[in-house]
Design a protein around this motif. Sequence first.
Motif, PDB file in Angstrom:
ATOM      1  N   ARG A  54       0.834  -1.209   0.000  1.00 58.51           N
ATOM      2  CA  ARG A  54       0.000   0.000   0.000  1.00 58.51           C
ATOM      3  C   ARG A  54       0.869   1.259   0.000  1.00 58.51           C
ATOM      4  NH1 ARG A  54      -5.363   0.992   1.567  1.00 58.51           N
ATOM      5  NH2 ARG A  54      -5.740   3.129   2.238  1.00 58.51           N
ATOM      6  N   LYS A  55       1.878   1.266   0.841  1.00 60.85           N
ATOM      7  CA  LYS A  55       2.769   2.427   0.930  1.00 60.85           C
ATOM      8  C   LYS A  55       3.523   2.637  -0.375  1.00 60.85           C
ATOM      9  CE  LYS A  55       6.697   4.261   3.537  1.00 60.85           C
ATOM     10  NZ  LYS A  55       7.665   4.002   4.654  1.00 60.85           N
ATOM     11  N   ASP A  56       4.063   1.552  -0.936  1.00 57.76           N
ATOM     12  CA  ASP A  56       4.837   1.665  -2.171  1.00 57.76           C
ATOM     13  C   ASP A  56       3.969   2.132  -3.343  1.00 57.76           C
ATOM     14  OD1 ASP A  56       7.027   0.787  -0.779  1.00 57.76           O
ATOM     15  OD2 ASP A  56       6.977  -1.255  -1.551  1.00 57.76           O
ATOM     16  N   ALA A  57       2.673   1.813  -3.283  1.00 57.67           N
ATOM     17  CA  ALA A  57       1.754   2.223  -4.350  1.00 57.67           C
ATOM     18  C   ALA A  57       1.232   3.647  -4.139  1.00 57.67           C
ATOM     19  CB  ALA A  57       0.584   1.249  -4.429  1.00 57.67           C
ATOM     20  N   GLY A  58       1.550   4.232  -2.993  1.00 58.40           N
ATOM     21  CA  GLY A  58       1.120   5.603  -2.708  1.00 58.40           C
ATOM     22  C   GLY A  58      -0.364   5.722  -2.395  1.00 58.40           C
ATOM     23  N   ILE A  59      -0.963   4.659  -1.870  1.00 59.41           N
ATOM     24  CA  ILE A  59      -2.398   4.669  -1.572  1.00 59.41           C
ATOM     25  C   ILE A  59      -2.652   5.420  -0.262  1.00 59.41           C
ATOM     26  CG2 ILE A  59      -4.435   3.235  -1.110  1.00 59.41           C
ATOM     27  CD1 ILE A  59      -3.000   0.989  -2.682  1.00 59.41           C
ATOM     28  N   GLU A  60      -3.598   6.321  -0.314  1.00 62.23           N
ATOM     29  CA  GLU A  60      -4.004   7.073   0.873  1.00 62.23           C
ATOM     30  C   GLU A  60      -5.380   6.599   1.337  1.00 62.23           C
ATOM     31  OE1 GLU A  60      -2.249   9.219   2.557  1.00 62.23           O
ATOM     32  OE2 GLU A  60      -0.533   9.365   1.193  1.00 62.23           O
ATOM     33  N   PRO A  61      -5.679   6.682   2.630  1.00 64.32           N
ATOM     34  CA  PRO A  61      -4.841   7.194   3.702  1.00 64.32           C
ATOM     35  C   PRO A  61      -3.739   6.212   4.109  1.00 64.32           C
ATOM     36  CG  PRO A  61      -6.865   6.360   4.614  1.00 64.32           C
ATOM     37  CD  PRO A  61      -7.011   6.259   3.129  1.00 64.32           C
ATOM     38  N   LYS A  62      -2.749   6.751   4.752  1.00 63.43           N
ATOM     39  CA  LYS A  62      -1.615   5.955   5.210  1.00 63.43           C
ATOM     40  C   LYS A  62      -2.031   5.037   6.354  1.00 63.43           C
ATOM     41  CE  LYS A  62       2.887   6.490   7.476  1.00 63.43           C
ATOM     42  NZ  LYS A  62       3.821   7.456   8.090  1.00 63.43           N
ATOM     43  N   ILE A  63      -1.572   3.813   6.300  1.00 61.28           N
ATOM     44  CA  ILE A  63      -1.797   2.848   7.380  1.00 61.28           C
ATOM     45  C   ILE A  63      -0.467   2.179   7.690  1.00 61.28           C
ATOM     46  CG2 ILE A  63      -2.988   0.730   8.086  1.00 61.28           C
ATOM     47  CD1 ILE A  63      -5.215   1.503   6.085  1.00 61.28           C
ATOM     48  N   ASP A  64       0.008   2.345   8.901  1.00 61.52           N
ATOM     49  CA  ASP A  64       1.255   1.711   9.305  1.00 61.52           C
ATOM     50  C   ASP A  64       0.998   0.276   9.750  1.00 61.52           C
ATOM     51  OD1 ASP A  64       2.763   4.002   8.827  1.00 61.52           O
ATOM     52  OD2 ASP A  64       2.448   4.771  10.861  1.00 61.52           O
ATOM     53  N   ALA A  65       2.030  -0.548   9.676  1.00 58.81           N
ATOM     54  CA  ALA A  65       1.945  -1.928  10.170  1.00 58.81           C
ATOM     55  C   ALA A  65       3.338  -2.386  10.550  1.00 58.81           C
ATOM     56  CB  ALA A  65       1.337  -2.858   9.134  1.00 58.81           C
ATOM     57  N   GLU A  66       3.385  -3.241  11.562  1.00 64.58           N
ATOM     58  CA  GLU A  66       4.678  -3.720  12.051  1.00 64.58           C
ATOM     59  C   GLU A  66       4.484  -5.067  12.744  1.00 64.58           C
ATOM     60  OE1 GLU A  66       8.190  -2.202  15.160  1.00 64.58           O
ATOM     61  OE2 GLU A  66       6.548  -0.863  14.586  1.00 64.58           O
ATOM     62  N   ALA A  67       5.513  -5.905  12.665  1.00 66.45           N
ATOM     63  CA  ALA A  67       5.469  -7.192  13.354  1.00 66.45           C
ATOM     64  C   ALA A  67       5.592  -6.983  14.857  1.00 66.45           C
ATOM     65  CB  ALA A  67       6.612  -8.068  12.861  1.00 66.45           C
TER      66      ALA A  67
END
Length: 215
Positions: A54-67
Motif C-alpha cells: 500500500r505504501k509503495d503504491a502511494g495509496i491514501e490514507p496511510k496505514i502503518d503496520a509492524e510485526a
Amino acid sequence: MADLIIACLSQKGGVGKSTLARLIARTYAVSGWTTKICDFNTTQLTSTHWAKIRKDAGIEPKIDAEAYNQPTALTREDYNLIVADGRPDSDQSSLDIALRSNLVVIPTGLSLDDLQPQLAFAKELVAKGVPAERILFVLSKITDSKIAIAEARGYLAEFRVADQHLTLKHSYQKSQNHGYALSEVQGLNTARLEEVADLVAAEIVSMVTELQEAA
C-alpha cells in the motif's frame, strides 16, 4: 498511548482475520485517525506485507503496520487506533491481546469446521475475563446461502454477530493483493462490494461507540 485498540483474533487461519484488520484500519484512517496494525502473525506477516504494498503504491490514507511479539507493547503505541492482527492457535497471546482491547472481532465461515473452534475460542476468552459484550463475530469469506447463514447465526446466538457479512469475491482478493482494503475494492461494477464492506465497518465502529458510551 493508543486511544483505541481493536483486536481481530481467531483460533484458526483462513477465515478473514487480516482482511478485517485492514478494513477497520482503513475505516478509521479515512476519518483522520492515525492507525497502525500490529501484526502478531510473525510467520506470515500478511498485514505487514500488505501495508508495504500500500505504501509503495502511494495509496491514501496511510496505514502503518509492524510485526509484534508482545501484547504488552500495544498500550504504549502513540496512535489514535491500534488494530491487533492476532496469530492463530496462540491461546495465551490472543488472551493477552483481548484483555487489552476495547473490542474483539472474531471472523468465521459457515462450516462447522470454522464455527466450532471459533465459538469455543470466544467462550474461552470470556472464561478468562474478557467481557462477552466486547466480542463481535463477523461472518466472513462465505457464500450467499441464506439457510447456511441463518444456521451459523443460530450457532453463535450467545454472542453478538454483525448484521452484515462478507462474501468470498475475487474482486476483494485481487484488491487486497494490490494494497487496498475491502472498502476500496478495485474493478468494474464493484460499488455494491464497497458498500457491503463499509456497512460491516460501520457496525464495528457503532459497537465501539456503544461500548465507550456505556463505560
